[in-house]
Scaffold this motif. Structure first.
Motif, PDB file in Angstrom:
ATOM      1  N   HIS A 616       0.839  -1.197   0.000  1.00  0.00           N
ATOM      2  CA  HIS A 616       0.000   0.000   0.000  1.00  0.00           C
ATOM      3  C   HIS A 616       0.876   1.250   0.000  1.00  0.00           C
ATOM      4  O   HIS A 616       2.081   1.211   0.272  1.00  0.00           O
ATOM      5  CB  HIS A 616      -0.943  -0.008   1.210  1.00  0.00           C
ATOM      6  CG  HIS A 616      -2.006  -1.045   1.119  1.00  0.00           C
ATOM      7  ND1 HIS A 616      -3.231  -0.825   0.559  1.00  0.00           N
ATOM      8  CD2 HIS A 616      -2.004  -2.350   1.517  1.00  0.00           C
ATOM      9  CE1 HIS A 616      -3.965  -1.915   0.619  1.00  0.00           C
ATOM     10  NE2 HIS A 616      -3.240  -2.863   1.196  1.00  0.00           N
ATOM     11  N   TRP A 617       0.248   2.364  -0.300  1.00  0.00           N
ATOM     12  CA  TRP A 617       0.946   3.652  -0.376  1.00  0.00           C
ATOM     13  C   TRP A 617       1.432   4.097   0.987  1.00  0.00           C
ATOM     14  O   TRP A 617       2.594   4.431   1.161  1.00  0.00           O
ATOM     15  CB  TRP A 617      -0.005   4.693  -0.992  1.00  0.00           C
ATOM     16  CG  TRP A 617       0.551   6.084  -1.029  1.00  0.00           C
ATOM     17  CD1 TRP A 617       0.266   7.078  -0.166  1.00  0.00           C
ATOM     18  CD2 TRP A 617       1.472   6.616  -1.967  1.00  0.00           C
ATOM     19  NE1 TRP A 617       0.934   8.221  -0.492  1.00  0.00           N
ATOM     20  CE2 TRP A 617       1.703   7.960  -1.617  1.00  0.00           C
ATOM     21  CE3 TRP A 617       2.130   6.092  -3.080  1.00  0.00           C
ATOM     22  CZ2 TRP A 617       2.551   8.784  -2.326  1.00  0.00           C
ATOM     23  CZ3 TRP A 617       2.983   6.922  -3.788  1.00  0.00           C
ATOM     24  CH2 TRP A 617       3.185   8.251  -3.408  1.00  0.00           C
ATOM     25  N   GLU A 618       0.536   4.122   1.985  1.00  0.00           N
ATOM     26  CA  GLU A 618       0.844   4.466   3.387  1.00  0.00           C
ATOM     27  C   GLU A 618       1.539   5.815   3.494  1.00  0.00           C
ATOM     28  O   GLU A 618       2.569   5.968   4.155  1.00  0.00           O
ATOM     29  CB  GLU A 618       1.695   3.385   4.060  1.00  0.00           C
ATOM     30  CG  GLU A 618       0.953   2.088   4.253  1.00  0.00           C
ATOM     31  CD  GLU A 618       1.745   1.077   5.048  1.00  0.00           C
ATOM     32  OE1 GLU A 618       2.884   1.402   5.420  1.00  0.00           O
ATOM     33  OE2 GLU A 618       1.221  -0.013   5.299  1.00  0.00           O
ATOM     34  N   GLY A 619       0.962   6.799   2.807  1.00  0.00           N
ATOM     35  CA  GLY A 619       1.501   8.150   2.898  1.00  0.00           C
ATOM     36  C   GLY A 619       2.866   8.331   2.288  1.00  0.00           C
ATOM     37  O   GLY A 619       3.580   9.267   2.631  1.00  0.00           O
ATOM     38  N   GLY A 620       3.237   7.452   1.384  1.00  0.00           N
ATOM     39  CA  GLY A 620       4.543   7.559   0.740  1.00  0.00           C
ATOM     40  C   GLY A 620       5.614   6.716   1.372  1.00  0.00           C
ATOM     41  O   GLY A 620       6.700   6.575   0.808  1.00  0.00           O
ATOM     42  N   GLN A 621       5.341   6.120   2.527  1.00  0.00           N
ATOM     43  CA  GLN A 621       6.341   5.288   3.189  1.00  0.00           C
ATOM     44  C   GLN A 621       6.232   3.830   2.794  1.00  0.00           C
ATOM     45  O   GLN A 621       7.103   3.041   3.126  1.00  0.00           O
ATOM     46  CB  GLN A 621       6.213   5.417   4.708  1.00  0.00           C
ATOM     47  CG  GLN A 621       6.539   6.810   5.227  1.00  0.00           C
ATOM     48  CD  GLN A 621       6.499   6.879   6.748  1.00  0.00           C
ATOM     49  OE1 GLN A 621       6.207   5.885   7.387  1.00  0.00           O
ATOM     50  NE2 GLN A 621       6.794   8.045   7.296  1.00  0.00           N
ATOM     51  N   HIS A 635      -4.213   4.972  -4.923  1.00  0.00           N
ATOM     52  CA  HIS A 635      -3.090   5.542  -5.650  1.00  0.00           C
ATOM     53  C   HIS A 635      -2.647   4.664  -6.814  1.00  0.00           C
ATOM     54  O   HIS A 635      -1.845   5.103  -7.647  1.00  0.00           O
ATOM     55  CB  HIS A 635      -1.903   5.760  -4.706  1.00  0.00           C
ATOM     56  CG  HIS A 635      -2.127   6.842  -3.697  1.00  0.00           C
ATOM     57  ND1 HIS A 635      -2.806   6.611  -2.514  1.00  0.00           N
ATOM     58  CD2 HIS A 635      -1.782   8.163  -3.686  1.00  0.00           C
ATOM     59  CE1 HIS A 635      -2.860   7.729  -1.815  1.00  0.00           C
ATOM     60  NE2 HIS A 635      -2.258   8.695  -2.514  1.00  0.00           N
ATOM     61  N   LYS A 636      -3.147   3.437  -6.897  1.00  0.00           N
ATOM     62  CA  LYS A 636      -2.737   2.550  -7.988  1.00  0.00           C
ATOM     63  C   LYS A 636      -3.288   3.039  -9.329  1.00  0.00           C
ATOM     64  O   LYS A 636      -2.620   2.952 -10.372  1.00  0.00           O
ATOM     65  CB  LYS A 636      -3.222   1.125  -7.701  1.00  0.00           C
ATOM     66  CG  LYS A 636      -2.821   0.108  -8.759  1.00  0.00           C
ATOM     67  CD  LYS A 636      -3.308  -1.268  -8.371  1.00  0.00           C
ATOM     68  CE  LYS A 636      -2.936  -2.298  -9.434  1.00  0.00           C
ATOM     69  NZ  LYS A 636      -1.473  -2.507  -9.518  1.00  0.00           N
ATOM     70  N   TYR A 637      -4.526   3.546  -9.297  1.00  0.00           N
ATOM     71  CA  TYR A 637      -5.176   3.994 -10.537  1.00  0.00           C
ATOM     72  C   TYR A 637      -5.316   5.520 -10.575  1.00  0.00           C
ATOM     73  O   TYR A 637      -6.152   6.042 -11.323  1.00  0.00           O
ATOM     74  CB  TYR A 637      -6.554   3.358 -10.660  1.00  0.00           C
ATOM     75  CG  TYR A 637      -6.513   1.850 -10.573  1.00  0.00           C
ATOM     76  CD1 TYR A 637      -6.057   1.086 -11.640  1.00  0.00           C
ATOM     77  CD2 TYR A 637      -6.905   1.198  -9.409  1.00  0.00           C
ATOM     78  CE1 TYR A 637      -6.001  -0.299 -11.556  1.00  0.00           C
ATOM     79  CE2 TYR A 637      -6.863  -0.186  -9.321  1.00  0.00           C
ATOM     80  CZ  TYR A 637      -6.406  -0.928 -10.392  1.00  0.00           C
ATOM     81  OH  TYR A 637      -6.360  -2.291 -10.301  1.00  0.00           O
ATOM     82  N   ALA A 638      -4.555   6.224  -9.793  1.00  0.00           N
ATOM     83  CA  ALA A 638      -4.641   7.685  -9.800  1.00  0.00           C
ATOM     84  C   ALA A 638      -4.101   8.240 -11.119  1.00  0.00           C
ATOM     85  O   ALA A 638      -3.056   7.793 -11.627  1.00  0.00           O
ATOM     86  CB  ALA A 638      -3.880   8.263  -8.618  1.00  0.00           C
ATOM     87  N   ASN A 639      -4.837   9.208 -11.698  1.00  0.00           N
ATOM     88  CA  ASN A 639      -4.436   9.920 -12.919  1.00  0.00           C
ATOM     89  C   ASN A 639      -4.329   9.018 -14.152  1.00  0.00           C
ATOM     90  O   ASN A 639      -3.633   9.345 -15.125  1.00  0.00           O
ATOM     91  CB  ASN A 639      -3.090  10.645 -12.732  1.00  0.00           C
ATOM     92  CG  ASN A 639      -3.146  11.672 -11.632  1.00  0.00           C
ATOM     93  OD1 ASN A 639      -4.196  12.285 -11.395  1.00  0.00           O
ATOM     94  ND2 ASN A 639      -2.018  11.860 -10.942  1.00  0.00           N
ATOM     95  N   THR A 640      -4.997   7.865 -14.145  1.00  0.00           N
ATOM     96  CA  THR A 640      -4.957   6.989 -15.330  1.00  0.00           C
ATOM     97  C   THR A 640      -5.830   7.507 -16.465  1.00  0.00           C
ATOM     98  O   THR A 640      -5.531   7.280 -17.644  1.00  0.00           O
ATOM     99  CB  THR A 640      -5.411   5.581 -14.938  1.00  0.00           C
ATOM    100  OG1 THR A 640      -6.705   5.657 -14.316  1.00  0.00           O
ATOM    101  CG2 THR A 640      -4.419   4.945 -13.985  1.00  0.00           C
ATOM    102  N   ASN A 641      -6.936   8.189 -16.149  1.00  0.00           N
ATOM    103  CA  ASN A 641      -7.843   8.728 -17.170  1.00  0.00           C
ATOM    104  C   ASN A 641      -7.575  10.198 -17.468  1.00  0.00           C
ATOM    105  O   ASN A 641      -8.417  10.889 -18.050  1.00  0.00           O
ATOM    106  CB  ASN A 641      -9.297   8.563 -16.732  1.00  0.00           C
ATOM    107  CG  ASN A 641      -9.691   7.105 -16.581  1.00  0.00           C
ATOM    108  OD1 ASN A 641      -9.161   6.259 -17.312  1.00  0.00           O
ATOM    109  ND2 ASN A 641     -10.591   6.807 -15.662  1.00  0.00           N
ATOM    110  N   LYS A 642      -6.467  10.692 -17.095  1.00  0.00           N
ATOM    111  CA  LYS A 642      -6.146  12.097 -17.312  1.00  0.00           C
ATOM    112  C   LYS A 642      -5.752  12.330 -18.772  1.00  0.00           C
ATOM    113  O   LYS A 642      -5.038  11.523 -19.380  1.00  0.00           O
ATOM    114  CB  LYS A 642      -4.995  12.506 -16.391  1.00  0.00           C
ATOM    115  CG  LYS A 642      -4.670  13.991 -16.471  1.00  0.00           C
ATOM    116  CD  LYS A 642      -3.564  14.337 -15.482  1.00  0.00           C
ATOM    117  CE  LYS A 642      -3.232  15.812 -15.557  1.00  0.00           C
ATOM    118  NZ  LYS A 642      -2.145  16.174 -14.607  1.00  0.00           N
ATOM    119  N   THR A 643      -6.250  13.448 -19.312  1.00  0.00           N
ATOM    120  CA  THR A 643      -5.939  13.795 -20.703  1.00  0.00           C
ATOM    121  C   THR A 643      -4.497  14.282 -20.818  1.00  0.00           C
ATOM    122  O   THR A 643      -4.054  15.154 -20.061  1.00  0.00           O
ATOM    123  CB  THR A 643      -6.895  14.881 -21.207  1.00  0.00           C
ATOM    124  OG1 THR A 643      -8.238  14.424 -21.053  1.00  0.00           O
ATOM    125  CG2 THR A 643      -6.611  15.214 -22.663  1.00  0.00           C
TER     126      THR A 643
END
Length: 653
Positions: A616-621, A635-643
């Motif tokens: 997991h991301w855990e705040g970056g740690q 965070h795994k699929y963050a910004n995947t549909n961004k143009t």
């Protein structure tokens, strides 16, 4: 101008000037921060009521004469004030409530010519201004061991004797002196205070004597046999009392103080007298039953005298017969040994020659008994150098844990000498004895512990004294300051050969007692339990403490050689500066290993701190790779549909 002045006078007549408003803080009885600089008027709303309730007598201004009515009114005020409690703050110097205080301020009364008022005020003032009683000096009961001198010890001894004479009436104390006049015995009767006392005998006579070195040494105690108490019960009470006195004296020595023990002993005897009588009655009944059966107990002292052993053999026999009851041979031992001789038992009327022969055989059987009992102390990772033949522990320091309150305490044990003390928190009696073994290339057992009401938790190897045998000259050399995981090198004192010893860790293992032929064991399992630290099992609370809840390990500090959960726990228990730990114990499997931060245990693979990487991301740690991230992590699929612009896409290509 005249018209203007006339208009002003007309306004002042029609609109008179009003007084400034009152301060709302002062009028409500609160504190005004401006004080005298406040622009509002400091007048209380309840000034009239407070004036009536005040304890002051009416004072007439400008020297006006006091009438009889005023004097009677003053006497009435004084009579009311007499029945009120004085203000303890005013008597001590200052009362913050001042005239609003509901208690009496005695110094506010003016001086009156009336005799009745003056008498009342003088009596009340005398009672209030009475000098405080001087506190009685405390009786000297205990002093620090470092402050003990001959004069202080003599004063303590005299105080103890004086308290004894005050405690018991003169008709119940018999003072006897020895023929040389050096030792004085005090014989007195102690009566049980329990209202539900079950025995007909309610008193017991004791005889005490205070040596010249008391209280640095315990006083001698004897239970006279010329009383109604049976001798067996008297010996049992005397033995238990001496054990308690020795344990209490040892505890005071550990705490670094010296205490008068006679009055605490009387309190303990009063609480334990019923239990001691019950145990003594059971022993008396057993002796009577064996006497009816035609058998006889052989005391251990008589057995030693008849066989004529050497002092070394006597110590070995004492250590090997600790499981017998009160130093006597049980009926089962006599029958078992008698079966080897044709099924004969030892009647009371046989001649002395046969008695010595039978006693010698019994001693041989005792010596051949299994020495592996109690708690085994095993050295893990033992490495001896080429010229190192044997290692024997002369003195060890063990950290024990009380079975009842889980409080830890350090005891120093030296070969076969039992150490008895009391728990500082629950005052339960604890004892421990150490039976050393010989370490060599084919044996890693340091010795065996015989414990009562305690379990071992750690062995302080730096405080142990070891005897190392040289293989070249067969001489012994003293070894101290041995640390875990470090090779200790030294030279033989006789042939100067190089000797080396290394130990990784210590393992405590409780050995279950063997059962007899009938399948029953003579050991009470309630008195024993497994050690607090065992390899393969978690540490207490999995190695955590109140300071760090996510640290599952114990750290071994090289400054003292002890293991603590954290540096704060070390500083709370020790008074020397802390050095950084070099070794640690896993909180899940108790494996001792070199210190490492952020790595799993070398034995069980568990993470000892919270710094483990997850999916997991855990705040970056935690994990930052989107391919390895968990599917339920946002965070795994963050910004995947961004143009993405063509220029940015071209740059990527």
């Amino acid at each position: 101008m005249e018209n203007a002045e006339k208009e002003k006078t007309d306004k002042s007549q029609h609109f008179p000037q009003t007084e400034p408003p009152r301060c709302r803080f002062f009028s409500q009885g609160k504190h005004c921060h401006f004080g005298k600089k406040c622009k509002f008027l400091h007048v209380r709303d309840d000034a009239a009521a407070q004036e009536k309730k005040s304890n002051r007598l009416p004072i007439h201004h400008e020297g006006t004469p006091v009438t009889s009515e005023a004097c009677s009114e003053d006497v009435g005020h004084t009579a009311v004030a007499v029945h009120r409690r004085p203000c303890r703050y005013y008597l001590s110097g200052h009362c913050a409530m001042e005239d609003r205080c509901r208690f009496w301020h005695p110094t506010m009364f003016p001086t009156l010519d009336d005799t009745s008022v003056s008498s009342v005020s003088s009596n009340q003032t005398r009672s209030v201004q009475r000098k405080p009683q001087v506190p009685r000096p405390a009786v000297l009961q205990e002093v620090k061991l470092c402050d003990l001198t001959e004069d202080v010890g003599q004063k303590l001894r005299e105080t103890e004797i004086r308290q004894l004479m005050k405690r018991f009436p003169k008709d119940k104390v018999i003072i006897q002196e020895r023929s040389d006049g050096k030792v004085t015995y005090y014989r007195m009767s102690v009566e049980a205070t329990d209202p539900d006392w079950p025995f007909d005998l309610k008193e017991i006579d004791i005889m005490v004597s205070f040596p010249d070195s008391y209280p640095q040494e315990i006083f001698t105690l004897e239970i006279p046999l010329d009383q109604e108490l049976p001798p067996v019960m008297a010996k049992h009470v005397q033995q238990a009392s001496l054990e308690w006195l020795q344990a209490k004296h040892a505890t005071n020595g550990i705490m670094g103080k010296v205490e008068l023990l006679f009055r605490p002993f009387l309190r303990w005897l009063d609480r334990s007298l019923e239990r001691l009588f019950t145990e003594g009655a059971r022993q008396l009944k057993k002796d009577m039953d064996l006497e009816k059966a035609g058998l006889q107990f052989i005391p251990y002292q008589e057995l030693q005298a008849s066989v004529g052993e050497s002092p070394d053999d006597e110590e070995d026999t004492e250590a090997d017969t600790e499981d017998t009851n009160d130093g006597k041979l049980e009926e089962t031992e006599l029958q078992n040994n008698g079966g080897e001789n044709g099924g004969k038992t030892l009647p009371s009327g046989e001649d002395e020659v046969q008695l010595e022969t039978e006693a010698a055989r019994l001693v041989e059987n005792i010596k051949l008994s299994n020495p592996r009992r109690g708690t085994e102390v095993k050295v893990l990772g033992l490495r001896l150098g080429e010229n190192t033949a044997t290692v024997v522990a002369q003195q060890i320091s063990v950290c024990f844990q009380c079975n009842r309150c889980k409080i830890t305490a350090d005891l120093t044990l030296s070969g076969r000498t039992a150490c008895a003390a009391q728990c500082e928190k629950c005052s339960s009696s604890i004892s421990a004895a150490f039976r050393p073994c010989m370490l060599h290339h084919y044996c890693d057992v340091l010795g065996y512990l015989d414990l009562h009401n305690v379990v071992p938790s750690d062995l302080v190897l730096q405080d142990c004294e070891l005897i190392v045998g040289c293989l070249s000259c067969s001489q012994d050399t003293l070894l101290q300051n041995l640390s875990y995981g470090q090779t200790r090198e030294l030279n033989c004192e006789h042939c100067h050969s190089k000797l080396s010893v290394q130990a990784e860790s210590i393992k405590f293992h409780y050995l279950q007692p063997h059962s007899n032929k009938t399948g029953t064991s003579t050991v009470n399992y309630k008195m024993f339990r497994d050690p607090a630290v065992q390899k393969g099992k978690p540490l207490p609370d999995k190695g955590t403490c109140k300071h760090y809840k996510q640290s599952h390990r114990w750290l071994r500090f090289p400054c003292c050689g002890r293991a603590y959960a954290c540096d704060a726990c070390h500083d709370e228990d020790q008074d020397h500066p802390m050095e950084l730990a070099t070794r640690m114990l896993c909180g899940y499997c108790a494996k001792e290993q070199p210190y490492n931060n952020g790595k799993p245990c070398v034995s069980c693979g568990s993470m000892l701190t919270r710094g483990a990487r997850t999916s997991h991301w855990e705040g970056g740690q935690g994990c930052r790779n989107k391919v390895k991230m968990a599917r339920n992590d946002r965070h795994k699929y963050a910004n995947t549909n961004k143009t993405v612009s063509r220029r940015a896409a071209g740059d990527k290509k």
